[in-house]
Design a protein around this motif. Structure first.
Motif, PDB file in Angstrom:
ATOM      1  N   ALA B  91      91.556 147.876  16.997  1.00 44.13           N
ATOM      2  CA  ALA B  91      92.142 147.492  15.705  1.00 44.13           C
ATOM      3  C   ALA B  91      91.277 148.028  14.562  1.00 44.13           C
ATOM      4  CB  ALA B  91      92.280 145.974  15.622  1.00 44.13           C
ATOM      5  N   VAL B  92      89.954 147.896  14.720  1.00 51.90           N
ATOM      6  CA  VAL B  92      89.040 148.408  13.692  1.00 51.90           C
ATOM      7  C   VAL B  92      89.204 149.923  13.551  1.00 51.90           C
ATOM      8  CG1 VAL B  92      86.611 148.803  13.134  1.00 51.90           C
ATOM      9  CG2 VAL B  92      87.364 146.539  13.886  1.00 51.90           C
ATOM     10  N   ALA B  93      89.375 150.579  14.706  1.00 53.52           N
ATOM     11  CA  ALA B  93      89.516 152.040  14.678  1.00 53.52           C
ATOM     12  C   ALA B  93      90.728 152.460  13.852  1.00 53.52           C
ATOM     13  CB  ALA B  93      89.635 152.582  16.105  1.00 53.52           C
ATOM     14  N   ILE B  94      91.810 151.697  13.981  1.00 50.94           N
ATOM     15  CA  ILE B  94      92.999 152.035  13.190  1.00 50.94           C
ATOM     16  C   ILE B  94      92.841 151.611  11.736  1.00 50.94           C
ATOM     17  CG2 ILE B  94      95.463 151.554  12.865  1.00 50.94           C
ATOM     18  CD1 ILE B  94      95.679 151.006  15.827  1.00 50.94           C
ATOM     19  N   LEU B  95      92.330 150.381  11.557  1.00 50.49           N
ATOM     20  CA  LEU B  95      92.402 149.770  10.227  1.00 50.49           C
ATOM     21  C   LEU B  95      91.371 150.296   9.241  1.00 50.49           C
ATOM     22  CD1 LEU B  95      93.343 146.112  11.126  1.00 50.49           C
ATOM     23  CD2 LEU B  95      94.580 147.670   9.626  1.00 50.49           C
ATOM     24  N   THR B  96      90.221 150.758   9.755  1.00 46.68           N
ATOM     25  CA  THR B  96      89.202 151.262   8.829  1.00 46.68           C
ATOM     26  C   THR B  96      89.783 152.398   7.994  1.00 46.68           C
ATOM     27  OG1 THR B  96      87.438 150.649  10.327  1.00 46.68           O
ATOM     28  CG2 THR B  96      86.895 152.264   8.641  1.00 46.68           C
ATOM     29  N   ARG B  97      90.459 153.312   8.675  1.00 49.28           N
ATOM     30  CA  ARG B  97      91.078 154.414   7.940  1.00 49.28           C
ATOM     31  C   ARG B  97      92.159 153.893   6.993  1.00 49.28           C
ATOM     32  NH1 ARG B  97      92.021 159.845   7.845  1.00 49.28           N
ATOM     33  NH2 ARG B  97      90.509 160.276   9.465  1.00 49.28           N
ATOM     34  N   SER B  98      92.968 152.948   7.473  1.00 49.91           N
ATOM     35  CA  SER B  98      94.032 152.408   6.613  1.00 49.91           C
ATOM     36  C   SER B  98      93.460 151.804   5.338  1.00 49.91           C
ATOM     37  CB  SER B  98      94.813 151.314   7.330  1.00 49.91           C
ATOM     38  OG  SER B  98      95.418 151.827   8.473  1.00 49.91           O
ATOM     39  N   VAL B  99      92.403 150.993   5.509  1.00 46.00           N
ATOM     40  CA  VAL B  99      91.841 150.325   4.336  1.00 46.00           C
ATOM     41  C   VAL B  99      91.253 151.360   3.377  1.00 46.00           C
ATOM     42  CG1 VAL B  99      90.050 148.747   3.526  1.00 46.00           C
ATOM     43  CG2 VAL B  99      91.420 148.147   5.518  1.00 46.00           C
ATOM     44  N   ALA B 100      90.547 152.362   3.947  1.00 44.96           N
ATOM     45  CA  ALA B 100      89.966 153.405   3.099  1.00 44.96           C
ATOM     46  C   ALA B 100      91.071 154.155   2.346  1.00 44.96           C
ATOM     47  CB  ALA B 100      89.145 154.379   3.931  1.00 44.96           C
ATOM     48  N   ASP B 101      92.129 154.530   3.071  1.00 40.07           N
ATOM     49  CA  ASP B 101      93.246 155.223   2.428  1.00 40.07           C
ATOM     50  C   ASP B 101      93.921 154.329   1.383  1.00 40.07           C
ATOM     51  OD1 ASP B 101      92.735 157.356   3.986  1.00 40.07           O
ATOM     52  OD2 ASP B 101      94.447 157.103   5.347  1.00 40.07           O
ATOM     53  N   ALA B 102      94.057 153.051   1.745  1.00 37.91           N
ATOM     54  CA  ALA B 102      94.731 152.114   0.845  1.00 37.91           C
ATOM     55  C   ALA B 102      93.961 151.988  -0.466  1.00 37.91           C
ATOM     56  CB  ALA B 102      94.867 150.745   1.511  1.00 37.91           C
ATOM     57  N   LEU B 103      92.640 151.849  -0.368  1.00 36.65           N
ATOM     58  CA  LEU B 103      91.841 151.735  -1.594  1.00 36.65           C
ATOM     59  C   LEU B 103      91.922 153.035  -2.390  1.00 36.65           C
ATOM     60  CD1 LEU B 103      88.784 149.775  -0.192  1.00 36.65           C
ATOM     61  CD2 LEU B 103      90.513 148.934  -1.795  1.00 36.65           C
ATOM     62  N   GLY B 104      91.987 154.151  -1.660  1.00 33.97           N
ATOM     63  CA  GLY B 104      92.110 155.441  -2.339  1.00 33.97           C
ATOM     64  C   GLY B 104      93.462 155.618  -3.015  1.00 33.97           C
ATOM     65  N   SER B 105      94.457 154.845  -2.563  1.00 32.04           N
ATOM     66  CA  SER B 105      95.810 155.003  -3.108  1.00 32.04           C
ATOM     67  C   SER B 105      95.990 154.258  -4.429  1.00 32.04           C
ATOM     68  CB  SER B 105      96.849 154.495  -2.105  1.00 32.04           C
ATOM     69  OG  SER B 105      96.871 153.075  -2.091  1.00 32.04           O
TER      70      SER B 105
END
Ligand SMILES: Nc1ncnc2c1ncn2[C@@H]1O[C@H](COP(=O)(O)OP(=O)(O)O)[C@@H](O)[C@H]1O
Ligand SMILES: [Mg+2]
Lengths: 275, 226
Positions: B91-105
């Motif tokens: 879950a961390v492997a998937i979500l770390t990127r999501s959160v980083a992308d989300a903050l970047g969005s």
């Protein structure tokens, strides 16, 4: 009063956005910084509330050097209105307007009550209070932006091309509204635009900028129009194209004013009192 | 069909057990990913490193992870904690990127405007940037949730009970209906959790435009490691 003293801003990438800028902005007046894109207008504005810190020189507000003030607290007592309203998309209109008072510790209920009154002030229907920003028209969003800028009753209001993205008719309305508000409130307004007509309309003091924040001319609209300080200014305000040189032409029905190219610019109805 | 009618109790029990095993990795994964994703978003230097490691973690076959973890962590092979930790890692492997992308969005103009109004960095993060990163974060969370639900089944291979039992048991006893029931129930659990997340998102973020893409993302999540 806001005073820039030999302010220079060099960004880390080496861009000199503002080069040795000095200016006094009188209290309770509107100073308009006008210049083409990239002339350093936004950078100058953001140095007032310390979103950008100068590389050298200083900025004083009522004699206080801003570098000695805590940035977050400073920003809460300076209104800021940006292009495209800069509203927080996840807060309803009313909460957007109430933001700064809430940050200042005013109880939410009280802040929202006060925000309702501000909607009246900027000519917005109270029915819009519960909408999200995306549910408003561009003009309405800008009005909310202005209401929010005024919410903490700041002495200083910074406006960064606030009417740049709305259509001409709405822009006209908003400009008239701002003139009315300013007559009532008498804030120290720093207004940034690239539109010289807007600058002449709103400014008590107009500052024409070249690249690097270099001042081409400072003065009242009258002073600048009467005597452009340089070819750059003459061209910028359109004087070189005859846009500002009006002459009277007699017609069957009376007198009209025409510009240097003979295009009608208005009708003559009498003589205005100077000033 | 008889098999299904005779085993409703078993199916219910396994479904509940499956949900119970799915939730902790989803929640823990989310909690851990927020600070990690923030670091990846905030510091360019760590971004590449963190996201590469996260991507690599996701490629480790789950069975291998179940076997590697116990000796490293000193826990029993058959323990539920083993599953929880392994699936939290995915879950961390998937979500770390999501959160980083989300903050970047998050629109930089909105960030600037919050700063201009006098938000301090901490308050700005929690009341402006994090909520505005919500829609993209949620899309990732839904992928992670669906992926977790499907991965829980693999736990049966090391003896942790879940709907996966219906697969192995059905195969051994050659009861195809049982295997089929297992597949349907896993899909239903995944859809249920996905729907709950989507609903929570609409509840918490009434301002957000309804994203059609999050459903597509969620389906892509079923391509989880075996
Ligand atoms: N954060 C930044 N980093 C580097 N250069 C910048 C930054 N912000 C502005 N600049 C540069 O400084 C100059 C002035 O920018 P700005 O103040 O935004 O001008 P204006 O508002 O008049 O269009 C431009 O050349 C711009 O590219
Ligand atoms: Mg600008």
């Amino acid at each position: 009063m806001i005073e820039f003293r030999s302010v220079t801003k060099r960004f880390p990438d080496g861009t000199v956005a503002v080069d040795d800028f000095s200016l006094v902005l009188p209290s309770h007046k509107t100073t308009v910084l006008v210049g083409s894109s990239g002339s350093g207008k936004t950078t100058l504005l953001r140095m007032v509330n310390r979103m950008v810190d100068p590389s050298s020189g200083s900025i004083e507000i009522d004699g206080e050097d801003t570098s000695t003030l805590e940035p977050v607290a400073l920003r809460r007592r300076i209104g800021y209105v940006m292009q495209n309203s800069g509203l927080l998309p996840h807060l309803k209109v009313l909460d957007n307007v109430a933001t700064v008072p809430v940050l200042n510790g005013v109880p939410r209920r009280e802040a929202r009550q006060q925000a309702l009154t501000l909607l009246d002030t900027v000519g917005l229907d109270r029915a819009l209070a519960d909408r999200y920003p995306s549910q408003l028209s561009g003009g309405q969003q800008q009005r909310v932006g202005v209401a929010r800028g005024l919410a903490a009753d700041p002495n200083i209001l910074l406006m960064d091309e606030p009417f740049g993205a709305v259509d001409p008719i709405v822009r006209d309305e908003l400009q008239q509204e701002l003139i009315r508000l300013q007559r009532e409130l008498g804030k120290t307004v720093v207004f940034v635009t690239h539109d010289i007509d807007e600058a002449f309309l709103l400014g008590d003091q107009v500052v024409i900028l070249e690249q690097g924040g270099r001042i081409a001319q400072v003065g009242s609209p009258t002073e600048i129009m009467e005597a452009p300080a340089s070819d750059f200014v003459a061209s910028f305000i359109g004087a070189d194209r005859g846009k500002r040189a009006l002459s009277i032409r007699k017609t069957e029905h009376g007198f009209i004013l025409v510009d240097g190219e003979g295009r009608a610019a208005g009708v003559l109805v009498g003589t205005a009192d100077a000033g | 069909m008889n098999w299904i009618l005779d085993n409703l109790d078993l199916m219910l029990e396994l479904t509940l057990q499956h949900i119970r095993l799915s939730l902790p990795p989803i929640i823990l994964g989310f909690l851990i990913s927020v600070p990690l994703g923030w670091v990846a978003y905030r510091f360019q230097l760590t971004r590449g490193f963190l996201l590469t490691v996260a991507g690599l973690l996701y490629t480790i076959p789950s069975l291998a992870l179940f076997v590697i973890l116990p000796p490293i962590l000193g826990i029993s092979f058959l323990s539920e904690i083993n599953i929880t930790i392994a699936l939290t890692i995915y879950a961390v492997a998937i979500l770390t990127r999501s959160v980083a992308d989300a903050l970047g969005s998050v629109d930089p103009a909105v960030r600037d405007c919050a700063t201009a109004m006098g938000y301090g960095p901490w308050r700005r993060f929690w009341t402006v940037e994090f909520p505005l990163a919500g829609p993209v974060t949620l899309a990732g969370l839904r992928v992670a949730a669906v992926s977790t639900v499907s991965l829980v089944t693999v736990g049966i291979l090391i003896g942790v009970q879940s709907l996966g039992y219906l697969f192995t048991n059905g195969l051994q006893r050659r009861i195809l209906v049982e295997v089929f029931a297992g597949v349907v129930l896993v899909v239903l659990v995944a859809l249920l959790i996905d729907a709950l997340l989507a609903m929570a998102g609409r509840r918490l973020m009434p301002w957000a435009p309804r994203p059609r893409s999050s459903r597509r993302l969620a389906l892509r999540g079923s391509a989880a490691p075996e």
